[in-house]
Write a protein that holds these residues in place. Structure first.
Motif, short mmCIF file in Angstrom:
data_model
loop_
_atom_site.label_atom_id
_atom_site.label_comp_id
_atom_site.label_asym_id
_atom_site.label_seq_id
_atom_site.Cartn_x
_atom_site.Cartn_y
_atom_site.Cartn_z
N VAL A 130 0.87 -1.17 0.00
CA VAL A 130 0.00 0.00 0.00
C VAL A 130 0.91 1.23 0.00
N LEU A 131 0.65 2.12 -0.94
CA LEU A 131 1.44 3.35 -1.03
C LEU A 131 0.91 4.37 -0.04
N GLY A 132 1.82 5.11 0.58
CA GLY A 132 1.43 6.20 1.46
C GLY A 132 0.78 7.31 0.64
N ASP A 133 -0.09 8.08 1.27
CA ASP A 133 -0.84 9.12 0.57
C ASP A 133 0.04 10.09 -0.20
N HIS A 134 1.23 10.37 0.32
CA HIS A 134 2.08 11.38 -0.31
C HIS A 134 3.22 10.79 -1.14
N GLU A 135 3.27 9.45 -1.23
CA GLU A 135 4.28 8.84 -2.11
C GLU A 135 3.94 9.16 -3.55
N LYS A 136 4.94 9.19 -4.39
CA LYS A 136 4.79 9.54 -5.81
C LYS A 136 4.85 8.26 -6.64
N PRO A 137 3.71 7.60 -6.89
CA PRO A 137 3.69 6.30 -7.56
C PRO A 137 4.35 6.28 -8.93
N LEU A 138 4.12 7.29 -9.74
CA LEU A 138 4.68 7.28 -11.09
C LEU A 138 6.20 7.46 -11.05
N LEU A 139 6.68 8.23 -10.10
CA LEU A 139 8.12 8.39 -9.93
C LEU A 139 8.75 7.08 -9.43
N ILE A 140 8.09 6.44 -8.50
CA ILE A 140 8.59 5.16 -7.97
C ILE A 140 8.69 4.13 -9.09
N GLN A 141 7.67 4.06 -9.95
CA GLN A 141 7.69 3.10 -11.06
C GLN A 141 8.85 3.38 -12.01
N ASP A 142 9.16 4.64 -12.21
CA ASP A 142 10.28 5.00 -13.09
C ASP A 142 11.63 4.61 -12.50
N LEU A 143 11.75 4.72 -11.19
CA LEU A 143 13.06 4.55 -10.54
C LEU A 143 13.35 3.12 -10.10
N TRP A 144 12.34 2.32 -9.90
CA TRP A 144 12.57 0.98 -9.37
C TRP A 144 11.86 -0.05 -10.25
N LYS A 145 12.63 -0.93 -10.83
CA LYS A 145 12.09 -1.96 -11.73
C LYS A 145 12.12 -3.32 -11.02
N PRO A 146 11.10 -4.14 -11.23
CA PRO A 146 11.11 -5.49 -10.64
C PRO A 146 12.14 -6.37 -11.34
N ARG A 147 12.48 -7.46 -10.69
CA ARG A 147 13.47 -8.37 -11.29
C ARG A 147 12.91 -8.99 -12.56
N GLU A 148 13.82 -9.53 -13.36
CA GLU A 148 13.45 -10.07 -14.66
C GLU A 148 12.36 -11.13 -14.54
N GLY A 149 11.42 -11.08 -15.46
CA GLY A 149 10.31 -12.03 -15.47
C GLY A 149 9.08 -11.52 -14.73
N PHE A 150 9.24 -10.43 -14.00
CA PHE A 150 8.13 -9.87 -13.23
C PHE A 150 7.78 -8.49 -13.78
N SER A 151 6.57 -8.07 -13.49
CA SER A 151 6.09 -6.75 -13.88
C SER A 151 5.51 -6.08 -12.65
N ARG A 152 5.28 -4.81 -12.76
CA ARG A 152 4.63 -4.10 -11.67
C ARG A 152 3.53 -3.26 -12.26
N ARG A 153 2.51 -3.03 -11.45
CA ARG A 153 1.41 -2.18 -11.86
C ARG A 153 0.80 -1.56 -10.61
N LEU A 154 0.02 -0.54 -10.82
CA LEU A 154 -0.70 0.10 -9.74
C LEU A 154 -2.12 -0.43 -9.75
N GLU A 155 -2.63 -0.74 -8.57
CA GLU A 155 -4.01 -1.22 -8.45
C GLU A 155 -4.72 -0.42 -7.37
N LEU A 156 -5.97 -0.13 -7.60
CA LEU A 156 -6.82 0.52 -6.62
C LEU A 156 -7.59 -0.58 -5.91
N ARG A 157 -7.44 -0.63 -4.58
CA ARG A 157 -8.13 -1.66 -3.80
C ARG A 157 -8.79 -1.03 -2.59
N ARG A 158 -9.81 -1.67 -2.10
CA ARG A 158 -10.45 -1.19 -0.86
C ARG A 158 -9.48 -1.43 0.29
N ARG A 159 -9.36 -0.44 1.16
CA ARG A 159 -8.44 -0.56 2.30
C ARG A 159 -8.80 -1.76 3.17
#
Length: 114
Positions: free
Chosen positions: A51-80
């Motif tokens: 769960v991302l903190g309210d003030h974290e920058k999700p798009l910046l995080i995705q740009d700077l940190w890549k998952p290991r080979e064979g995996f992907s990452r995405r943002l999902e909206l979920r009920r708390r």
């Protein structure tokens, strides 16, 4: 929405965009999800989420940190409530507390298969 947008801002924008603006953004969490597409029909299989903190920058995080080979990452909206329930029942049976403990400290949850 820009790279400097916070997670709470993205939640509000998503709710508006999908016609759910009347719902409270506080009921939802933006999750950073790691997984991969598997099987002949390429179904998404979640390996872990945070769960991302309210003030974290999700798009910046995705740009700077890549998952290991064979995996992907995405943002999902979920009920708390759903994410909190997943975290409450998360039991480490694979590494006997060694590997996922560090992940839990950072807020990662390993969803159990249904």
């Amino acid at each position: 929405v820009t790279g400097s947008s916070g997670a709470r801002e993205l939640v509000k924008e998503a709710l508006e965009r999908y016609g759910l603006g009347q719902l409270s953004a506080a009921q939802f969490a933006l999750c950073d999800v790691i997984g991969r597409f598997q099987g002949p029909d390429r179904q998404w299989h979640t390996e872990g989420l945070r769960v991302l903190g309210d003030h974290e920058k999700p798009l910046l995080i995705q740009d700077l940190w890549k998952p290991r080979e064979g995996f992907s990452r995405r943002l999902e909206l979920r009920r708390r409530a759903e994410v909190e329930e997943m975290a409450a029942r998360d039991v480490d049976t694979t590494t006997a507390g060694q590997g996922w403990v560090r992940g839990r400290e950072r807020g990662w949850v390993h969803p159990q298969e249904p």
